[in-house]
Enzyme design. Structure first.
Site, PDB file in Angstrom:
ATOM      1  N   GLN A   2      16.731  -9.789   3.001  1.00  0.00           N
ATOM      2  CA  GLN A   2      16.190  -8.983   2.505  1.00  0.00           C
ATOM      3  C   GLN A   2      17.269  -9.102   1.043  1.00  0.00           C
ATOM      4  OE1 GLN A   2      14.273  -7.906  -0.164  1.00  0.00           O
ATOM      5  NE2 GLN A   2      13.220  -7.316   1.223  1.00  0.00           N
ATOM      6  N   GLY A  29      -6.076   1.389   1.645  1.00  0.00           N
ATOM      7  CA  GLY A  29      -6.111   0.649   3.476  1.00  0.00           C
ATOM      8  C   GLY A  29      -4.835  -0.566   3.580  1.00  0.00           C
ATOM      9  N   GLN A  60      -3.336  -6.620   2.776  1.00  0.00           N
ATOM     10  CA  GLN A  60      -2.079  -7.826   3.098  1.00  0.00           C
ATOM     11  C   GLN A  60      -1.609  -7.008   3.786  1.00  0.00           C
ATOM     12  OE1 GLN A  60      -0.027  -9.594   0.269  1.00  0.00           O
ATOM     13  NE2 GLN A  60      -0.277 -11.588   0.899  1.00  0.00           N
ATOM     14  N   GLY A 111       6.855  -8.642   3.620  1.00  0.00           N
ATOM     15  CA  GLY A 111       6.177  -7.216   3.094  1.00  0.00           C
ATOM     16  C   GLY A 111       6.970  -5.341   3.159  1.00  0.00           C
ATOM     17  N   GLU A 112       8.387  -5.941   3.491  1.00  0.00           N
ATOM     18  CA  GLU A 112       9.100  -4.921   3.556  1.00  0.00           C
ATOM     19  C   GLU A 112       8.576  -3.334   2.421  1.00  0.00           C
ATOM     20  OE1 GLU A 112      14.028  -3.085   3.930  1.00  0.00           O
ATOM     21  OE2 GLU A 112      13.149  -5.279   4.028  1.00  0.00           O
ATOM     22  N   ARG A 113       8.480  -3.963   1.168  1.00  0.00           N
ATOM     23  CA  ARG A 113       7.176  -3.004   0.711  1.00  0.00           C
ATOM     24  C   ARG A 113       6.130  -1.921   1.751  1.00  0.00           C
ATOM     25  NH1 ARG A 113       5.554  -3.503  -3.363  1.00  0.00           N
ATOM     26  NH2 ARG A 113       6.428  -1.526  -5.028  1.00  0.00           N
ATOM     27  N   GLU A 129       9.364 -15.095  -0.985  1.00  0.00           N
ATOM     28  CA  GLU A 129       8.707 -14.300  -0.825  1.00  0.00           C
ATOM     29  C   GLU A 129       9.386 -12.570  -2.107  1.00  0.00           C
ATOM     30  OE1 GLU A 129       5.953 -10.561  -0.007  1.00  0.00           O
ATOM     31  OE2 GLU A 129       7.930 -11.037  -0.228  1.00  0.00           O
ATOM     32  N   ASN A 130      10.029 -12.772  -1.980  1.00  0.00           N
ATOM     33  CA  ASN A 130      10.911 -11.525  -2.827  1.00  0.00           C
ATOM     34  C   ASN A 130      10.798 -12.139  -3.404  1.00  0.00           C
ATOM     35  OD1 ASN A 130      11.749  -8.738  -1.949  1.00  0.00           O
ATOM     36  ND2 ASN A 130      11.830 -10.751  -0.319  1.00  0.00           N
ATOM     37  N   ARG A 170       7.193 -12.079  -5.438  1.00  0.00           N
ATOM     38  CA  ARG A 170       6.041 -11.436  -5.671  1.00  0.00           C
ATOM     39  C   ARG A 170       6.689 -10.340  -6.126  1.00  0.00           C
ATOM     40  NH1 ARG A 170       2.855 -11.914   0.055  1.00  0.00           N
ATOM     41  NH2 ARG A 170       2.068 -13.728  -0.106  1.00  0.00           N
TER      42      ARG A 170
END
Length: 286
Positions: free
Chosen positions: A34, A55, A58, A75-77, A109-110, A113
């Site tokens: 990360q 909800g 993603q 998607g760690e957040r 990804e980071n 996004r």
């Protein structure tokens, strides 16, 4: 953002887009690769409230690195927000990836996004280059950026760790950090304390750096309180002829170019009665 320098990763991702499963939250661990070092608690709380209300829109992306144990790829957040909500399961896409692919996709990804700090972005660029054996030019092409933009970010990694941490913690800005690149390690440490304690603006920081390096400042700018250098500052040049000024400025530009390329050199200047003296100490390469 291009993915071409990571082989067929894009195609692999496309095949897995509909394979969403429910995975126990307790079986998932954060990504070792990360790039984000700081997660703002308030931002995670706000995300958790949004997920609670609407909800999880993603799913996260994970991989199975041991039997029935998973590591987050992207998607760690969202994972942290769901953990705060104490959900038992989370929607996820399970990919088959090795360490190199996992690290590369997590970094991309980071970068794509997340609002990474400039230092985190620079660290991500460096990691991508090392993992995939890329030059700055190849990385820039793959990321859809200019080579100079990538190079400018990577230069921040030449700052000492306390300065990088100050940028990570938002105590100073990227522009503050760029100004400090002209200083040696001891000077950076002294300047950082002054900037943080006195809450200097970027312009005040640039003035401070000019004083510490013995460079002249624009005459119309107000002076700032500066950290006293450990070595006595050289006097500013006085009464130089036009030709002499050109020669002195040319030498100073050459010195700056050498420093910008990463070589640590020392200079001393003095304005004598009949000449202007510049001494340059260039270390021998080991």
């Amino acid at each position: 953002m291009a993915f071409s320098f990571f082989g067929n990763q894009k195609n692999k991702n496309q095949k897995a887009t509909n394979q969403v499963v429910e995975v126990d939250v307790t079986k998932i661990t954060p990504n070792r690769f990360q790039p984000r070092k700081v997660f703002e608690p308030n931002a995670i709380k706000e995300l958790a409230e949004t997920i609670q209300e609407h909800g999880l829109l993603q799913p996260i992306i994970i991989r199975e690195f041991e039997p029935n144990k998973y590591e987050i790829i992207a998607g760690e957040r969202r994972f942290r927000a769901v953990s705060e909500l104490q959900w038992d399961k989370i929607p996820a896409i399970i990919e088959k990836m090795n360490d190199k692919e996992t690290a590369s996709l997590a970094l991309i990804e980071n970068l794509q996004r997340e609002q990474l700090s400039s230092v985190e972005e620079a660290q991500a660029y460096r990691s991508l280059m090392e993992l995939n054996h890329l030059t700055q030019t190849a990385l820039a092409q793959g990321m859809g950026k200019s080579q100079s933009a990538v190079a400018n970010k990577l230069r921040l990694l030449k700052l000492i760790t306390p300065v990088q941490n100050a940028i990570l913690d938002r105590r100073i800005s990227e522009r503050h950090g760029r100004a400090l690149l002209e200083l040696n390690e001891d000077q950076q440490r002294d300047a950082l304390m002054e900037i943080v304690n006195s809450k200097f603006t970027v312009k005040q920081t640039e003035d401070l750096v000019a004083q510490m390096t013995g460079k002249p400042r624009p005459q119309d700018e107000a002076p700032v309180t500066a950290v006293k250098p450990k070595k006595k500052r050289a006097k500013k040049a006085k009464g130089l002829t036009a030709d002499t000024r050109v020669a002195v400025n040319t030498i100073k530009k050459s010195v700056k170019l050498i420093r910008d390329n990463g070589m640590k050199i020392k200079t001393r200047e003095s304005d004598e009665d009949d000449h202007y003296e510049i001494v340059i100490e260039i270390p021998k390469q080991k």
